[in-house]
Design a protein around this motif. Structure first.
Motif, short mmCIF file in Angstrom:
data_model
loop_
_atom_site.label_atom_id
_atom_site.label_comp_id
_atom_site.label_asym_id
_atom_site.label_seq_id
_atom_site.Cartn_x
_atom_site.Cartn_y
_atom_site.Cartn_z
N PRO A 198 40.12 46.37 34.83
CA PRO A 198 39.28 45.46 35.62
C PRO A 198 37.79 45.71 35.46
CG PRO A 198 40.30 47.10 37.04
CD PRO A 198 40.88 47.29 35.68
N ASP A 199 37.40 46.92 35.13
CA ASP A 199 35.98 47.22 34.96
C ASP A 199 35.85 48.52 34.19
OD1 ASP A 199 36.07 49.51 36.86
OD2 ASP A 199 36.49 47.90 38.30
N PRO A 240 29.44 53.26 31.88
CA PRO A 240 29.52 52.09 32.77
C PRO A 240 28.17 51.70 33.37
CG PRO A 240 31.38 53.55 33.16
CD PRO A 240 30.43 54.29 32.25
N ALA A 269 26.03 48.21 32.56
CA ALA A 269 25.68 47.30 33.66
C ALA A 269 24.18 47.03 33.66
CB ALA A 269 26.12 47.91 34.99
N SER A 274 35.34 44.20 24.91
CA SER A 274 35.30 43.28 26.05
C SER A 274 36.20 42.07 25.80
CB SER A 274 33.86 42.82 26.30
OG SER A 274 33.41 42.09 25.17
N PRO A 321 38.70 41.94 31.96
CA PRO A 321 37.30 42.00 31.53
C PRO A 321 37.09 42.93 30.33
CG PRO A 321 37.45 42.14 33.92
CD PRO A 321 38.86 42.24 33.40
#
Lengths: 469, 469
Positions: free
Chosen positions: A233-234, A355, A359, A258, A280
């Protein structure tokens, strides 16, 4: 085709006296062939190209170049991606192709000696024929050369298991900028007799001298490997998956990509999605599967990561063919997206920082250029991500490139905040020279300059690469 | 106790202003405690001892020393065996004991940050408490410090499996001879942005600066290990055993010792012989034994090597206690033979060269000094042998030492012919400085001097160690 800076007739004769007349190329064909690497931003313009056939000839060429005030660009397989092997300013290109012997294999030491011009795939095949394994592998293995691999400390897809080129070099011979031959470490495993100059040479991109010979150690063959692809999910969940899998599986690769990357690969390469659930991001794990217990461990990792909510869906290869198909989902990304002439960047942070890093980059790019599509993939188990920004179809190329210059600055500022590297595996060359200070302090760069002067007092070895003197 | 070179009162005050008055020791007690390592040939004579409590204080001390023209000897656990941490010429001893924090553990990165003064065993215990493993291990782990381990690239008994200290260092902070702080590599796995100065610092024995902080990576715990001891007819057979065992067993150690060593250990340590058959040499293999298959593989290696005539007899541990007993046969050698005040030397060649190397040393020593008994043991799987010559009881010590000076020359000449190293794992320090040229060319030594000048232009960092400027 750039201008080929002409050498005087007597200079060409002097070089011909060293390597033979047919080993000196002074026309545009030689310049085109040997004057640049896989980057295309610089026009080749060497003064000449020489192909020495021995270490002694390399030394003679370097000594002559020093006397004649010529700069030298060492040239291996020229598969570099940072313009480290570009001769665009009248340099003499010193081609290592003819130093291509593989010998002195020792089954007890598990080492073999390679001329700098040995092609990576030849070394891999040689090791395999001996029942062993040369584990550094990457897309350009078919044309990259061992000397160039060492000069750039080449990485690749198995770093999480086998490390970089650096980890397999047990000896290096280098011709310095004064023409002296160094025979560094000579295949020794334990050698604490003074500074390890071998490691200084590895990754120095030809700026300290010409790597003419390399002794590498070889590994056991990897045995059976299986591949698992997991939808997450992430990116935080990918970190959890990595932490869970390590110590339970013998990981040989831990890659990610991705959904944007997967969708394009599936569409353009006529591949199947690994499973129906879109996610994702995806993690691709390659792991040793010597027995049933290893597969059970993989299933336990899968179940636990699903239970924790870190994984949405997944699959594991049941055959070598399936493993290869799953790998294509990752390996075909680069070629697939090349039609959008992407802006590319190869950077790294500590693994746990990836991560947050992603972002921040996503946020700044989408804030300024909401029409830019970012494709993320890479060796996330090593903290190494490949950033790709696709050119919007309607945007003119020069405008896209100008905006990507801005993107570079933002990306490197974020790299710097995270203490990351502006070049994870491709080196600095000409391409990233102006960004080096985002990863290295001014003091460090000044120390590098000083070290270069020690090896190459006249600054003739690949000048202008990595840093300016 | 040597003379303690006195500092002027204002100099002591200046140092006290940096680190605090009670952190500056200028008497003989401090000199005795901090002025030397485990070697005893040099009499400590520092001008003073300072114990900074932070990196900033280290920088201030270095800057002050540079202004005041004081040389600095960095001081860790002082367990070195090459007089690398000796202050015998009025140097200022900079003690790292107080930089002893362990923090910033990352379970995803599997890294942890250590002050230079963290004791090796503390790091090992820290890793274990996190379910991980710091694999560099050696006899002085209880008092050696992480900074010193990095400065000397400490090795030990698990190198065949886990490598040297170098292989576990993902970040180093160094204060150079000008007081600048370098933050090298910062925990990154992939970082090809310029010269890897981290690797230059590792093994530089304090001559480039003061290592103040180290980030290490941690491994999976090794799991169950078993030990096999094999008696072999000659050293060539040990090479065959190594070649046979590699690839079939996951070797964690591959050691050897001679019958002369075993006989003394058994007699003086009240240990059992591993089996009745006496053999000229013994190999000790430690290998991963996760399951029955691994034990079967070990038995297959044993049977095949016996069948080939490479092994005369052998045994394998059936329990952890037995494994420990077998290890004592190797590990107790040093202490056992210390009663004969042996001449010691730590050298290496390529693994396959060890048999020829030993034969040559045996021949030359027995030719000139037939009453000298040589005890051989060491990490033969890494090409690292420890040569020990026992002093004959009747020979006066000074005469023995004079003859051993000759032995050193012969040994190093043989090392040189084999392209080996005059110091496999103990470093150079003062002890082997005059022999460095047997392993390194004059060109290399001159390059080292040049590099030192770049990091330390005034030559204040551990001067006279490794080489003279």
């Amino acid at each position: 085709m750039g201008d080929v800076t002409a050498l005087a007739e007597e200079q060409l004769s002097a070089l011909a006296a060293i390597v033979g007349a047919d080993r000196v190329l002074d026309g545009p064909a030689g310049a085109e062939q040997y004057g640049r690497d896989w980057t295309r931003a610089h026009v080749p313009a060497p003064c000449a190209v020489v192909l020495p056939g021995s270490i002694a000839e390399v030394q003679s060429v370097v000594r002559y170049a020093r006397r004649a005030g010529l700069a030298i660009v060492p040239s291996g397989g020229r598969t570099g991606l940072s313009a480290g092997a570009v001769a665009a300013r009248g340099e003499l290109v010193l081609v290592l192709d003819r130093l291509n012997g593989i010998d002195d294999f020792s089954p007890v030491d598990r080492t073999v000696r390679c001329g700098a011009g040995v092609v990576t795939a030849e070394l891999q095949a040689y090791a395999e024929a001996k029942g062993l394994f040369y584990p550094v592998d990457f897309a350009s293995a078919g044309s990259s050369q061992v000397g160039g691999n060492v000069a750039t400390n080449a990485g690749g897809i198995k770093v999480i298991r086998h490390g970089m080129t650096r980890d397999w070099v047990v000896g290096v011979k280098l011709v310095t900028g004064t023409g002296e031959l160094l025979d560094l470490n000579r295949g020794l495993i334990k050698n604490n007799a003074g500074y390890d100059l071998r490691h200084l040479v590895i990754g120095s991109e030809g700026t300290l001298g010409v790597i003419v010979e390399v002794t590498v150690s070889l590994a056991d063959p990897p045995g059976d490997l299986a591949v698992m692809v997991l939808g997450v999910p992430d990116l935080g969940a990918i970190m959890d998956v990595l932490h869970c899998a390590r110590g339970r599986l013998e990981l040989h690769a831990f890659e990610f990509f991705s959904e944007e990357a997967l969708a394009r690969v599936v569409e353009h390469q006529e591949l199947q999605r690994p499973f129906d659930t879109a996610a994702p991001f995806y993690a691709l794990l390659e792991f040793a599967q010597p027995d049933e217990a290893a597969l059970e461990a993989a299933m336990a990792v899968f179940e636990e990561t699903v239970e924790q909510g870190w994984v949405l869906d997944g699959c594991v290869s049941q055959s070598v063919a399936q493993a290869q198909s799953l790998w294509r989902l990752r390996e075909d990304i680069s070629e697939t997206i090349s039609r959008w002439t992407p802006y590319k960047n190869d950077i790294s942070t500590r693994v746990s920082d990836v991560p947050g890093f992603l972002a921040e980059v996503d946020a700044v790019v989408s804030e300024h250029y909401p029409d830019f599509q970012i494709i993320w993939f890479g060796h996330i188990g090593d903290g190494n991500v490949h950033l790709n920004v696709l050119k919007p179809d309607e945007l003119p190329m020069d405008e896209f490139q100008a905006r990507c210059g801005e993107v570079s600055r933002w990306v490197f500022e974020i790299v710097q905040r995270h203490g990351g590297s502006v070049s994870a595996e491709h080196g600095v060359g000409l391409l990233k020279k102006e960004y080096l200070s985002y990863s290295r302090s001014e003091t460090e760069i000044e120390l590098m300059r000083g070290i270069k002067r020690v090896f190459d007092p006249d600054g003739i070895m690949n000048p202008g690469k990595i840093f300016d003197l």
